[in-house]
Design a protein around this motif. Structure first.
Motif, PDB file in Angstrom:
ATOM      1  N   VAL A 119       0.864  -1.187   0.000  1.00 30.87           N
ATOM      2  CA  VAL A 119       0.000   0.000   0.000  1.00 30.87           C
ATOM      3  C   VAL A 119       0.901   1.237   0.000  1.00 30.87           C
ATOM      4  CG1 VAL A 119      -1.964   1.128   1.125  1.00 30.87           C
ATOM      5  CG2 VAL A 119      -1.623  -1.332   1.415  1.00 30.87           C
ATOM      6  N   PRO A 120       1.424   1.620  -1.167  1.00 28.75           N
ATOM      7  CA  PRO A 120       2.421   2.704  -1.225  1.00 28.75           C
ATOM      8  C   PRO A 120       1.918   4.040  -0.683  1.00 28.75           C
ATOM      9  CG  PRO A 120       2.364   1.467  -3.284  1.00 28.75           C
ATOM     10  CD  PRO A 120       1.188   1.008  -2.480  1.00 28.75           C
ATOM     11  N   GLN A 121       0.607   4.292  -0.752  1.00 27.20           N
ATOM     12  CA  GLN A 121       0.084   5.580  -0.304  1.00 27.20           C
ATOM     13  C   GLN A 121      -0.224   5.610   1.194  1.00 27.20           C
ATOM     14  OE1 GLN A 121      -2.644   7.782  -3.021  1.00 27.20           O
ATOM     15  NE2 GLN A 121      -2.697   5.870  -4.184  1.00 27.20           N
ATOM     16  N   ALA A 122       0.022   4.509   1.879  1.00 24.21           N
ATOM     17  CA  ALA A 122      -0.213   4.490   3.329  1.00 24.21           C
ATOM     18  C   ALA A 122       0.825   5.353   4.046  1.00 24.21           C
ATOM     19  CB  ALA A 122      -0.155   3.063   3.857  1.00 24.21           C
ATOM     20  N   ARG A 123       0.370   6.136   5.006  1.00 20.65           N
ATOM     21  CA  ARG A 123       1.252   6.960   5.823  1.00 20.65           C
ATOM     22  C   ARG A 123       1.150   6.490   7.273  1.00 20.65           C
ATOM     23  NH1 ARG A 123      -1.656   9.990   2.508  1.00 20.65           N
ATOM     24  NH2 ARG A 123      -3.137  10.525   4.161  1.00 20.65           N
ATOM     25  N   PHE A 124       2.201   6.768   8.040  1.00 17.04           N
ATOM     26  CA  PHE A 124       2.242   6.319   9.434  1.00 17.04           C
ATOM     27  C   PHE A 124       2.583   7.472  10.359  1.00 17.04           C
ATOM     28  CE2 PHE A 124       2.419   2.335   7.277  1.00 17.04           C
ATOM     29  CZ  PHE A 124       1.925   1.392   8.161  1.00 17.04           C
ATOM     30  N   GLN A 125       1.836   7.586  11.446  1.00 15.48           N
ATOM     31  CA  GLN A 125       2.172   8.478  12.549  1.00 15.48           C
ATOM     32  C   GLN A 125       2.434   7.583  13.760  1.00 15.48           C
ATOM     33  OE1 GLN A 125      -1.026  11.262  13.095  1.00 15.48           O
ATOM     34  NE2 GLN A 125      -0.674  12.291  11.143  1.00 15.48           N
ATOM     35  N   VAL A 126       3.673   7.585  14.250  1.00 19.65           N
ATOM     36  CA  VAL A 126       4.076   6.658  15.311  1.00 19.65           C
ATOM     37  C   VAL A 126       4.452   7.445  16.557  1.00 19.65           C
ATOM     38  CG1 VAL A 126       5.690   4.847  15.982  1.00 19.65           C
ATOM     39  CG2 VAL A 126       4.886   4.981  13.607  1.00 19.65           C
ATOM     40  N   ARG A 127       3.887   7.047  17.693  1.00 24.11           N
ATOM     41  CA  ARG A 127       4.243   7.619  18.993  1.00 24.11           C
ATOM     42  C   ARG A 127       4.843   6.489  19.824  1.00 24.11           C
ATOM     43  NH1 ARG A 127       0.526  11.934  19.934  1.00 24.11           N
ATOM     44  NH2 ARG A 127       1.608  12.302  21.907  1.00 24.11           N
ATOM     45  N   ASP A 128       6.139   6.521  20.092  1.00 21.61           N
ATOM     46  CA  ASP A 128       6.778   5.487  20.902  1.00 21.61           C
ATOM     47  C   ASP A 128       6.867   5.982  22.345  1.00 21.61           C
ATOM     48  OD1 ASP A 128       8.523   7.404  19.841  1.00 21.61           O
ATOM     49  OD2 ASP A 128      10.280   6.137  20.112  1.00 21.61           O
ATOM     50  N   VAL A 129       6.040   5.381  23.199  1.00 16.24           N
ATOM     51  CA  VAL A 129       5.879   5.839  24.585  1.00 16.24           C
ATOM     52  C   VAL A 129       5.692   4.630  25.495  1.00 16.24           C
ATOM     53  CG1 VAL A 129       4.912   8.106  24.007  1.00 16.24           C
ATOM     54  CG2 VAL A 129       3.398   6.127  24.150  1.00 16.24           C
ATOM     55  N   VAL A 130       5.719   4.879  26.807  1.00 15.00           N
ATOM     56  CA  VAL A 130       5.518   3.804  27.777  1.00 15.00           C
ATOM     57  C   VAL A 130       4.057   3.359  27.747  1.00 15.00           C
ATOM     58  CG1 VAL A 130       7.402   4.582  29.244  1.00 15.00           C
ATOM     59  CG2 VAL A 130       5.075   5.439  29.655  1.00 15.00           C
ATOM     60  N   ALA A 131       3.793   2.194  28.358  1.00 12.37           N
ATOM     61  CA  ALA A 131       2.483   1.554  28.242  1.00 12.37           C
ATOM     62  C   ALA A 131       1.335   2.450  28.703  1.00 12.37           C
ATOM     63  CB  ALA A 131       2.475   0.248  29.014  1.00 12.37           C
ATOM     64  N   SER A 132       1.500   3.135  29.840  1.00 10.38           N
ATOM     65  CA  SER A 132       0.414   3.979  30.339  1.00 10.38           C
ATOM     66  C   SER A 132       0.076   5.092  29.354  1.00 10.38           C
ATOM     67  CB  SER A 132       0.791   4.573  31.701  1.00 10.38           C
ATOM     68  OG  SER A 132       1.999   5.329  31.607  1.00 10.38           O
ATOM     69  N   ALA A 133       1.090   5.621  28.690  1.00 12.47           N
ATOM     70  CA  ALA A 133       0.856   6.667  27.691  1.00 12.47           C
ATOM     71  C   ALA A 133       0.205   6.090  26.440  1.00 12.47           C
ATOM     72  CB  ALA A 133       2.167   7.362  27.336  1.00 12.47           C
ATOM     73  N   VAL A 134       0.573   4.852  26.075  1.00 13.11           N
ATOM     74  CA  VAL A 134      -0.083   4.187  24.938  1.00 13.11           C
ATOM     75  C   VAL A 134      -1.585   4.121  25.188  1.00 13.11           C
ATOM     76  CG1 VAL A 134      -0.366   2.018  23.682  1.00 13.11           C
ATOM     77  CG2 VAL A 134       1.928   2.820  24.256  1.00 13.11           C
ATOM     78  N   ASN A 135      -1.956   3.628  26.362  1.00 13.44           N
ATOM     79  CA  ASN A 135      -3.382   3.495  26.680  1.00 13.44           C
ATOM     80  C   ASN A 135      -4.095   4.837  26.636  1.00 13.44           C
ATOM     81  OD1 ASN A 135      -2.813   0.800  27.078  1.00 13.44           O
ATOM     82  ND2 ASN A 135      -2.770   0.937  29.307  1.00 13.44           N
ATOM     83  N   ALA A 136      -3.460   5.864  27.171  1.00 15.39           N
ATOM     84  CA  ALA A 136      -4.079   7.193  27.203  1.00 15.39           C
ATOM     85  C   ALA A 136      -4.267   7.749  25.801  1.00 15.39           C
ATOM     86  CB  ALA A 136      -3.235   8.142  28.049  1.00 15.39           C
ATOM     87  N   LEU A 137      -3.277   7.559  24.937  1.00 18.05           N
ATOM     88  CA  LEU A 137      -3.375   8.077  23.569  1.00 18.05           C
ATOM     89  C   LEU A 137      -4.502   7.399  22.797  1.00 18.05           C
ATOM     90  CD1 LEU A 137       0.432   8.302  22.692  1.00 18.05           C
ATOM     91  CD2 LEU A 137      -1.153  10.234  22.884  1.00 18.05           C
ATOM     92  N   VAL A 138      -4.664   6.090  23.000  1.00 14.57           N
ATOM     93  CA  VAL A 138      -5.760   5.387  22.339  1.00 14.57           C
ATOM     94  C   VAL A 138      -7.095   5.814  22.929  1.00 14.57           C
ATOM     95  CG1 VAL A 138      -6.779   3.125  21.815  1.00 14.57           C
ATOM     96  CG2 VAL A 138      -4.289   3.400  21.805  1.00 14.57           C
ATOM     97  N   ARG A 139      -7.167   5.888  24.247  1.00 15.69           N
ATOM     98  CA  ARG A 139      -8.407   6.276  24.919  1.00 15.69           C
ATOM     99  C   ARG A 139      -8.851   7.674  24.502  1.00 15.69           C
ATOM    100  NH1 ARG A 139      -6.688   5.411  29.606  1.00 15.69           N
ATOM    101  NH2 ARG A 139      -6.061   7.531  30.141  1.00 15.69           N
ATOM    102  N   ASN A 140      -7.905   8.600  24.339  1.00 15.15           N
ATOM    103  CA  ASN A 140      -8.226   9.984  23.964  1.00 15.15           C
ATOM    104  C   ASN A 140      -8.350  10.173  22.453  1.00 15.15           C
ATOM    105  OD1 ASN A 140      -8.111  10.655  26.689  1.00 15.15           O
ATOM    106  ND2 ASN A 140      -5.956  11.255  26.590  1.00 15.15           N
ATOM    107  N   GLU A 141      -8.215   9.078  21.706  1.00 10.33           N
ATOM    108  CA  GLU A 141      -8.360   9.089  20.238  1.00 10.33           C
ATOM    109  C   GLU A 141      -7.318   9.952  19.537  1.00 10.33           C
ATOM    110  OE1 GLU A 141     -12.427   8.909  18.641  1.00 10.33           O
ATOM    111  OE2 GLU A 141     -13.126   9.090  20.708  1.00 10.33           O
ATOM    112  N   GLU A 142      -6.160  10.099  20.173  1.00  8.89           N
ATOM    113  CA  GLU A 142      -5.053  10.764  19.500  1.00  8.89           C
ATOM    114  C   GLU A 142      -4.361   9.801  18.533  1.00  8.89           C
ATOM    115  OE1 GLU A 142      -2.537  13.321  22.006  1.00  8.89           O
ATOM    116  OE2 GLU A 142      -3.959  12.891  23.631  1.00  8.89           O
ATOM    117  N   VAL A 143      -4.547   8.508  18.761  1.00  7.13           N
ATOM    118  CA  VAL A 143      -4.129   7.460  17.827  1.00  7.13           C
ATOM    119  C   VAL A 143      -5.281   6.473  17.718  1.00  7.13           C
ATOM    120  CG1 VAL A 143      -1.669   7.686  18.376  1.00  7.13           C
ATOM    121  CG2 VAL A 143      -3.080   6.037  19.627  1.00  7.13           C
TER     122      VAL A 143
END
Length: 298
Positions: A119-143
């Motif tokens: 899928v050449p047109q696919a783009r990625f936004q990656v946030r590499d963070v600790v587990a608690s921050a991962v959960n918060a980012l998903v919960r807040n719909e930032e990812v």
């Protein structure tokens, strides 16, 4: 009455063809149907757009002035339709992902490369963070999705996949533990330890495992990031307990890893999304390429 995409396309086609018969053939319409579309557009605009005779049609002055405007509008709308279809079928779009640093630095680059080959047109936004921050980012719909770790997962999140990450002892090659094939908690519990900071998923697993063994650890340092922990081990400040998959661990030639003979030293990992939210098609397709080696809860 609003402007209609089909009517605008009919107008532009007739203007370039200079003939209703040729234009109807290009649009795969009957000539009466094309005439209806042109009349409908003229009613919407409130002016005649073509002067007609039995052999040809010619743009009126209003038609000539509208042609470049409606041509641009047609091109914009058709591009918008193409973009919308690409987002809908997954051939375009952005994968918004939060993940543990170990995953970001190990499996993720190869997964992205393989996915973008398809899928050449696919783009990625990656946030590499600790587990608690991962959960918060998903919960807040930032990812849209997150690769998280630890035993507890937020109740507002759906688990898409599960897996595990075995923890190992990291020590210098000259350290006494380096001579062992495997180590036990008793082998290292009294030694100075470099442990990732409280709040990280690795630390939660290590604390629980040591507590179960009724050991009081000698904690020398508590860095947030694994790269720092590895550097401190290299500097002789102590040994560390880190995920076997962490590339930082294997990048140091002067350090070795040894498995821990205790099933408690395993970090659960999970791929999650927010409960009740539909993933973009491109993200859903990317999720299907991820294999954490565990069971899908579906």
């Amino acid at each position: 009455m609003d402007l209609n995409l089909r009517d605008i396309r009919a107008f532009v086609t007739v203007a370039h063809a200079g003939n209703f018969t040729r234009a109807a053939a290009r649009l795969h319409l009957s000539q009466p149907a094309l005439t209806v579309q042109i009349r409908r557009l003229e009613e919407t605009v409130g002016a005649r757009l073509f002067d007609r005779n039995s052999r040809s049609v010619a743009l009126t002055q209003t038609g000539r002035e509208l042609l470049p405007i409606l041509t641009r509008s047609l091109n914009d709308m058709e591009q918008a339709l193409r973009d919308a279809r690409a987002l809908g079928d997954g051939s375009s779009g952005t994968v918004r992902l939060a993940c543990l640093p170990t995953f970001a630095a190990s499996a993720l680059p190869e997964l992205i490369q393989a996915f973008r080959a398809r899928v050449p047109q696919a783009r990625f936004q990656v946030r590499d963070v600790v587990a608690s921050a991962v959960n918060a980012l998903v919960r807040n719909e930032e990812v849209d999705i997150g690769l998280t770790g630890g035993h507890s997962v937020d109740a507002t999140l759906d688990i898409l996949q599960t897996g595990e990450d075995r923890l190992v002892i990291v020590c210098p090659k000259t350290h006494p533990l380096a001579r062992k094939r495997t180590v036990t908690v008793d082998d290292f519990a009294s030694m100075p330890l470099v442990l990732t900071a409280p709040g990280t998923s690795v630390r939660a697993v290590v604390d629980a495992a040591l507590s179960n063994s009724r050991c009081t650890p000698d904690i020398a340092c508590e860095p947030m990031y694994m790269m720092t922990a590895v550097a401190m081990v290299r500097g002789g400040l102590g040994i560390s307990v880190l995920p076997e998959s962490a590339r930082e661990v294997h990048a140091e030639r002067g350090l070795v890893t040894r498995p821990i003979d205790d099933p408690a030293f395993v970090r659960p990992i999970a791929l999650v999304k927010k409960r009740g939210r539909t993933l973009p098609r491109v993200t859903e397709d990317f999720v299907n390429t991820v294999d954490l080696g565990g069971q899908s809860p579906d």
